[in-house]
Design a protein around this motif. Structure first.
Motif, mmCIF file in Angstrom:
data_model
loop_
_atom_site.group_PDB
_atom_site.id
_atom_site.type_symbol
_atom_site.label_atom_id
_atom_site.label_comp_id
_atom_site.label_asym_id
_atom_site.label_seq_id
_atom_site.Cartn_x
_atom_site.Cartn_y
_atom_site.Cartn_z
ATOM 1 N N ARG A 105 11.328 7.202 -4.944
ATOM 2 C CA ARG A 105 10.920 5.957 -5.601
ATOM 3 C C ARG A 105 10.229 6.189 -6.948
ATOM 4 N N GLY A 106 9.893 7.431 -7.234
ATOM 5 C CA GLY A 106 9.245 7.734 -8.505
ATOM 6 C C GLY A 106 7.878 7.110 -8.636
ATOM 7 N N GLN A 107 7.151 6.997 -7.530
ATOM 8 C CA GLN A 107 5.837 6.343 -7.533
ATOM 9 C C GLN A 107 4.986 6.911 -6.398
ATOM 10 N N GLU A 108 3.694 6.993 -6.648
ATOM 11 C CA GLU A 108 2.778 7.508 -5.637
ATOM 12 C C GLU A 108 2.536 6.463 -4.547
ATOM 13 N N ILE A 109 2.564 6.919 -3.296
ATOM 14 C CA ILE A 109 2.256 6.041 -2.167
ATOM 15 C C ILE A 109 0.754 6.118 -1.892
ATOM 16 N N LYS A 110 0.102 4.962 -1.926
ATOM 17 C CA LYS A 110 -1.341 4.915 -1.709
ATOM 18 C C LYS A 110 -1.708 4.422 -0.307
ATOM 19 N N SER A 111 -0.795 3.710 0.318
ATOM 20 C CA SER A 111 -1.055 3.249 1.678
ATOM 21 C C SER A 111 0.272 2.932 2.362
ATOM 22 N N ILE A 112 0.263 2.994 3.706
ATOM 23 C CA ILE A 112 1.447 2.703 4.504
ATOM 24 C C ILE A 112 1.101 1.607 5.502
ATOM 25 N N PHE A 113 1.916 0.555 5.536
ATOM 26 C CA PHE A 113 1.708 -0.561 6.448
ATOM 27 C C PHE A 113 2.943 -0.774 7.325
ATOM 28 N N TYR A 114 2.691 -1.252 8.520
ATOM 29 C CA TYR A 114 3.773 -1.676 9.407
ATOM 30 C C TYR A 114 3.786 -3.205 9.382
ATOM 31 N N GLY A 115 4.898 -3.810 8.888
ATOM 32 C CA GLY A 115 4.983 -5.262 8.784
ATOM 33 C C GLY A 115 5.374 -5.690 7.386
ATOM 34 N N THR A 116 4.866 -6.831 6.947
ATOM 35 C CA THR A 116 5.172 -7.391 5.633
ATOM 36 C C THR A 116 3.883 -7.505 4.822
ATOM 37 N N PRO A 117 3.975 -7.768 3.501
ATOM 38 C CA PRO A 117 2.749 -7.929 2.706
ATOM 39 C C PRO A 117 1.808 -9.005 3.233
ATOM 40 N N LYS A 118 2.339 -10.015 3.930
ATOM 41 C CA LYS A 118 1.495 -11.097 4.442
ATOM 42 C C LYS A 118 1.093 -10.903 5.906
ATOM 43 N N ASP A 119 1.762 -10.018 6.599
ATOM 44 C CA ASP A 119 1.485 -9.789 8.023
ATOM 45 C C ASP A 119 1.697 -8.303 8.293
ATOM 46 N N LYS A 120 0.578 -7.532 8.310
ATOM 47 C CA LYS A 120 0.729 -6.075 8.313
ATOM 48 C C LYS A 120 -0.343 -5.391 9.162
ATOM 49 N N ILE A 121 0.010 -4.178 9.551
ATOM 50 C CA ILE A 121 -0.917 -3.281 10.267
ATOM 51 C C ILE A 121 -1.026 -1.995 9.447
ATOM 52 N N LEU A 122 -2.252 -1.583 9.141
ATOM 53 C CA LEU A 122 -2.447 -0.362 8.363
ATOM 54 C C LEU A 122 -2.157 0.857 9.233
ATOM 55 N N ILE A 123 -1.293 1.735 8.720
ATOM 56 C CA ILE A 123 -1.003 3.003 9.394
ATOM 57 C C ILE A 123 -1.771 4.141 8.721
ATOM 58 N N TRP A 124 -1.762 4.143 7.411
ATOM 59 C CA TRP A 124 -2.416 5.234 6.659
ATOM 60 C C TRP A 124 -2.717 4.746 5.252
ATOM 61 N N LYS A 125 -3.799 5.276 4.648
ATOM 62 C CA LYS A 125 -4.067 5.078 3.232
ATOM 63 C C LYS A 125 -4.601 6.384 2.656
ATOM 64 N N LYS A 126 -4.434 6.549 1.369
ATOM 65 C CA LYS A 126 -4.807 7.799 0.711
ATOM 66 C C LYS A 126 -6.291 8.093 0.919
ATOM 67 N N GLY A 127 -6.571 9.332 1.307
ATOM 68 C CA GLY A 127 -7.945 9.748 1.573
ATOM 69 C C GLY A 127 -8.319 9.657 3.044
ATOM 70 N N MET A 128 -7.466 9.007 3.864
ATOM 71 C CA MET A 128 -7.765 8.873 5.288
ATOM 72 C C MET A 128 -7.529 10.196 5.997
ATOM 73 N N GLU A 129 -8.519 10.583 6.822
ATOM 74 C CA GLU A 129 -8.396 11.798 7.624
ATOM 75 C C GLU A 129 -7.633 11.470 8.909
ATOM 76 N N LEU A 130 -6.538 12.204 9.144
ATOM 77 C CA LEU A 130 -5.739 11.996 10.349
ATOM 78 C C LEU A 130 -5.764 13.241 11.221
ATOM 79 N N PRO A 131 -5.728 13.073 12.540
ATOM 80 C CA PRO A 131 -5.652 14.238 13.430
ATOM 81 C C PRO A 131 -4.294 14.921 13.276
ATOM 82 N N LYS A 132 -4.286 16.182 13.577
ATOM 83 C CA LYS A 132 -3.047 16.939 13.506
ATOM 84 C C LYS A 132 -2.137 16.553 14.676
ATOM 85 N N THR A 133 -0.864 16.535 14.403
ATOM 86 C CA THR A 133 0.117 16.178 15.427
ATOM 87 C C THR A 133 0.174 17.261 16.499
#
Length: 229
Positions: free
Chosen positions: A191-219
């Motif tokens: 996409r030629g653009q940095e991803i700052k956050s990932i959501f499940y859903g639409t811009p008006k109805d969404k669930i946050l999965i990840w955002k930049k700087g968020m610490e996630l456990p290892k898989t």
């Protein structure tokens, strides 16, 4: 030579032939001699002329009537052809829209699933930077499509889509209940653009999965092995 007497009945029978000039020369001569002396047969000939002769006005009127009838016939045939063409076009369009409506209602994935029906858990990060999450939709209807999109602010959306007419779940697939992953680096490159956050859903109805700087456990190793390819 003695003159042959011919009855008026015979003359009257052949007067139409005389008028049309299709009788023999001798017959014509005989008729003319008879007409010179017989006023009754002469009146019969005039009657024949009156029945057959048509005035110029009547002829022109008849021609006009014939032309009108011809024009009416051409117009009617053209109208009938146009009606047939219109009927064919309307029928074809009707069939097209019926087929279009059927696929639109039952096969085109255009309706998003409300996030109130979605549960996102076990979000983690793989060793190669991929984000893994577990999604679960338990409303009893199948889900066969995920749409990936991104806005100008760097928000990445994973949107579950269904047709307008939902289908009941047969065999549960990974879209309805299972682990999914997102390769951030691959998506940013594409996409030629940095991803700052990932959501499940639409811009008006969404669930946050990840955002930049968020610490996630290892898989876990099990999940790592599942998506390591």
């Amino acid at each position: 030579m003695k003159k042959v007497e011919v009855s008026c009945n015979i003359i009257k029978d052949i007067l139409p032939l005389y008028y049309d000039d299709v009788c023999s020369h001798d017959s014509k001569k005989m008729i003319e001699e008879h007409l010179s002396e017989c006023s009754s047969c002469k009146l019969e000939l005039e009657s024949i002329k009156g029945d057959i002769n048509i005035s110029k006005e009547d002829i022109n009127k008849n021609k006009t009537d014939i032309n009108v009838i011809k024009k009416m016939s051409v117009s009617w045939n053209r109208s009938r052809l146009m009606s047939f063409i219109k009927g064919t076009i309307i029928g074809s369009l009707l069939i097209f829209f019926i087929i279009l409506g059927y696929f639109g209602l039952f096969h085109w994935n255009i309706t998003s699933v409300p996030t109130e029906l979605v549960k996102i858990t076990n979000v983690s990060e793989m060793s190669d930077g991929k984000i893994v999450y577990y999604s679960e939709i338990n409303d009893g209807y199948s889900l066969n499509n995920l749409k990936y999109d991104m806005d100008k602010e760097g928000n990445f959306y994973i949107t579950p889509l269904r047709p307008i007419i939902k289908q009941e779940v047969g065999e549960i697939n990974l879209f309805e209940k299972g682990y999914e992953w997102i390769d951030i680096r691959e998506q940013e490159l594409y996409r030629g653009q940095e991803i700052k956050s990932i959501f499940y859903g639409t811009p008006k109805d969404k669930i946050l999965i990840w955002k930049k700087g968020m610490e996630l456990p290892k898989t876990s190793k099990e999940i790592e092995n599942m998506f390591s390819y």
